[in-house]
Design a protein around this motif. Structure first.
Motif, PDB file in Angstrom:
ATOM      1  N   SER A  92       0.728  -1.437  -0.021  1.00 28.19           N
ATOM      2  CA  SER A  92      -0.237   0.165   0.502  1.00 28.19           C
ATOM      3  C   SER A  92       0.821   1.220  -0.421  1.00 28.19           C
ATOM      4  O   SER A  92       1.880   1.217   0.722  1.00 28.19           O
ATOM      5  N   ASP A  93       0.629   2.573  -0.431  1.00 26.91           N
ATOM      6  CA  ASP A  93       1.091   3.621  -0.823  1.00 26.91           C
ATOM      7  C   ASP A  93       1.586   3.713   0.798  1.00 26.91           C
ATOM      8  O   ASP A  93       2.559   4.274   0.776  1.00 26.91           O
ATOM      9  N   LYS A  94      -0.031   3.741   2.002  1.00 23.78           N
ATOM     10  CA  LYS A  94       0.076   4.495   3.069  1.00 23.78           C
ATOM     11  C   LYS A  94       1.743   3.860   3.645  1.00 23.78           C
ATOM     12  O   LYS A  94       2.299   4.076   4.193  1.00 23.78           O
ATOM     13  N   ARG A  97       5.488   5.130   2.232  1.00 25.57           N
ATOM     14  CA  ARG A  97       5.239   6.588   2.661  1.00 25.57           C
ATOM     15  C   ARG A  97       5.391   6.110   4.403  1.00 25.57           C
ATOM     16  O   ARG A  97       6.506   7.325   4.849  1.00 25.57           O
ATOM     17  N   GLN A 357       1.736   0.995  -9.859  1.00 25.39           N
ATOM     18  CA  GLN A 357       0.174   1.252  -9.397  1.00 25.39           C
ATOM     19  C   GLN A 357      -1.005   0.781  -9.471  1.00 25.39           C
ATOM     20  O   GLN A 357      -0.807   0.102 -10.743  1.00 25.39           O
ATOM     21  N   TYR A 361      -6.744   2.403  -7.190  1.00 31.92           N
ATOM     22  CA  TYR A 361      -6.163   2.087  -5.932  1.00 31.92           C
ATOM     23  C   TYR A 361      -4.877   2.682  -5.073  1.00 31.92           C
ATOM     24  O   TYR A 361      -3.649   2.346  -6.009  1.00 31.92           O
ATOM     25  N   PRO A 362      -5.307   3.092  -3.458  1.00 28.26           N
ATOM     26  CA  PRO A 362      -3.521   3.211  -3.386  1.00 28.26           C
ATOM     27  C   PRO A 362      -2.659   2.366  -3.101  1.00 28.26           C
ATOM     28  O   PRO A 362      -2.304   2.017  -1.957  1.00 28.26           O
ATOM     29  N   TYR A 364       0.773  -0.040  -5.125  1.00 24.24           N
ATOM     30  CA  TYR A 364       1.442  -1.044  -6.037  1.00 24.24           C
ATOM     31  C   TYR A 364       1.625  -1.530  -5.799  1.00 24.24           C
ATOM     32  O   TYR A 364       2.001  -2.944  -4.996  1.00 24.24           O
TER      33      TYR A 364
END
Length: 391
Positions: A92-94, A97, A357, A361-362, A364
């Motif tokens: 997930s992008d979250k 990060r 991506q 959806y957020p 990868y």
């Protein structure tokens, strides 16, 4: 700082080699014994000349008699399409990060994803080795509409986390219910619990198949030993009887004599030397009980990939969860080749990127691919014993 480029570099330079070794060497003892080759791959197909019989240009004669007439080797052409094998990870992008300023957290994140991918791929490769290429995991025994629990005929090929399609085996059509993920397998009651209810009742014509895999898996032992199949590798088996593997049903009690008889038959009738024996854990226990009864030592041998096995006359006897409870295979692994277009590689886009991506959806994703199929050059040089008595 951890970036997408950092992740790409790690997947390409660090993880790819390790994962390839895990899947090629440690995935399954049988797979470890089978050679892998890029030979005989032509475009999207494997086309291989397989010899059978012996050269006919031999003979004996008188001192001044004519020499034997030369007779060439006999060949047939095996043809099969490359099967497309995939394994996908998702981050997930979250999560990306959250770990971008902590290299250790990022490494842990990638390790967890790759370990999960290796575990799933290892299970799938082992299962496909003993499958018939159809991808069928189990057949529905019963199901009630709007229930998430399905009773099946066999749970050997099922495990929590699998994402499966429901296929009508009569029509080949996918159920309108859509795919579901397995959350629990009751191995005693032979029931499968999915992540959501299935609106329309499934019938006994429905089978469970790994998502998108129906009739798309490699040609495993199930296909090679399928006595109902009329063709193999593009050839009609009736025209080439040696394409039929050796089978013996209703064996009864397992013993050294039973095993040796099968080995002798393969050597005498097919010129094939057994170097690998694999069976269910139930059959292995039955064989160990036989050895205990006659107070014989049970020899243990180490195999490549970190596996251990008991042995018969120096031949490893390995149990595998994907073999039917009452069956044993006696194989000459030198006659098997996993033909492949390439070894495991990351799927790259036109821009050379492997991490992409997921649209809308957020998250990868990155996907491992391998294009391959399994070919046995001498099917009649392999044997299966079934109907073995077990506790």
């Amino acid at each position: 700082m951890v970036t997408l480029q950092t992740a790409e570099d790690a997947l390409k330079s660090v993880y790819l080699g390790v994962v390839s070794d895990q899947l090629n060497i440690n995935a399954n003892p049988l797979l470890n014994k089978i050679k892998q080759s890029t030979a005989d791959v032509w475009g999207k197909e494997i086309i291989k000349l397989a010899p059978y019989g012996i050269n006919g240009g031999i003979g004996a004669g008188g001192e001044t008699d004519m020499l034997p007439v030369a007779q060439e080797n006999k060949y047939v052409k095996f043809t099969t399409g490359l099967k497309n094998l995939f394994g996908t990870i998702e981050i997930s992008d979250k999560a990306m990060r959250a770990s971008q300023n902590n290299a250790g957290a990022f490494v842990n994140l990638l390790n967890a994803e790759m370990e999960g991918l290796v575990k799933a791929s290892t299970f799938n490769m082992g299962r496909m080795l003993y499958g018939d290429g159809s991808g069928i995991l189990a057949t529905v025994a019963s199901h009630t509409a709007k229930s998430e629990v399905v009773t099946v005929d066999n749970v050997k090929n099922l495990i929590e986390g699998m994402y499966v399609d429901f296929i009508n085996s009569t029509t080949g059509e996918k159920s309108a219910n859509g795919a579901r993920r397995i959350v629990y397998v009751n191995r005693v009651g032979k029931t499968v619990t999915f992540d959501s209810a299935i609106a329309t009742a499934l019938t006994t014509s429905h089978v469970l198949v790994v998502q998108g895999s129906y009739n798309n898996e490699i040609t495993g032992l199930g296909r090679i030993f399928d006595t109902n199949a009329t063709t193999l590798y593009g050839l009609t088996k009736a025209n080439y009887p040696w394409l039929n593997a050796t089978t013996k049903n209703s064996v009864g009690s397992i013993s050294d004599t039973v095993i040796q008889k099968a080995i002798d038959d393969m050597e005498e009738y097919a010129g094939s030397t057994v170097d690998f024996i694999t069976c269910s854990s139930a059959v292995k226990r039955a064989y160990q009980a036989y050895l205990d009864t006659y107070r014989r030592n049970i020899d243990v041998m180490d195999l490549a990939g970190g596996y251990k096995a008991i042995s018969y006359a120096g031949i490893p006897v390995v149990s595998d969860r994907f073999i039917a409870d009452d069956e044993m295979y006696l194989l000459n692994t030198k006659e098997f080749t996993l033909h492949q277009l390439c070894d495991w590689q990351w799927l790259e886009g036109e821009d050379g990127r492997i991490i992409k991506q997921k649209q809308g959806y957020p998250v990868y994703t990155a996907t491992l691919v391998k294009y391959a199929d399994l070919i046995c050059d001498k099917p009649n040089g392999q044997a299966k014993l079934s109907g073995i008595s077990i506790n």
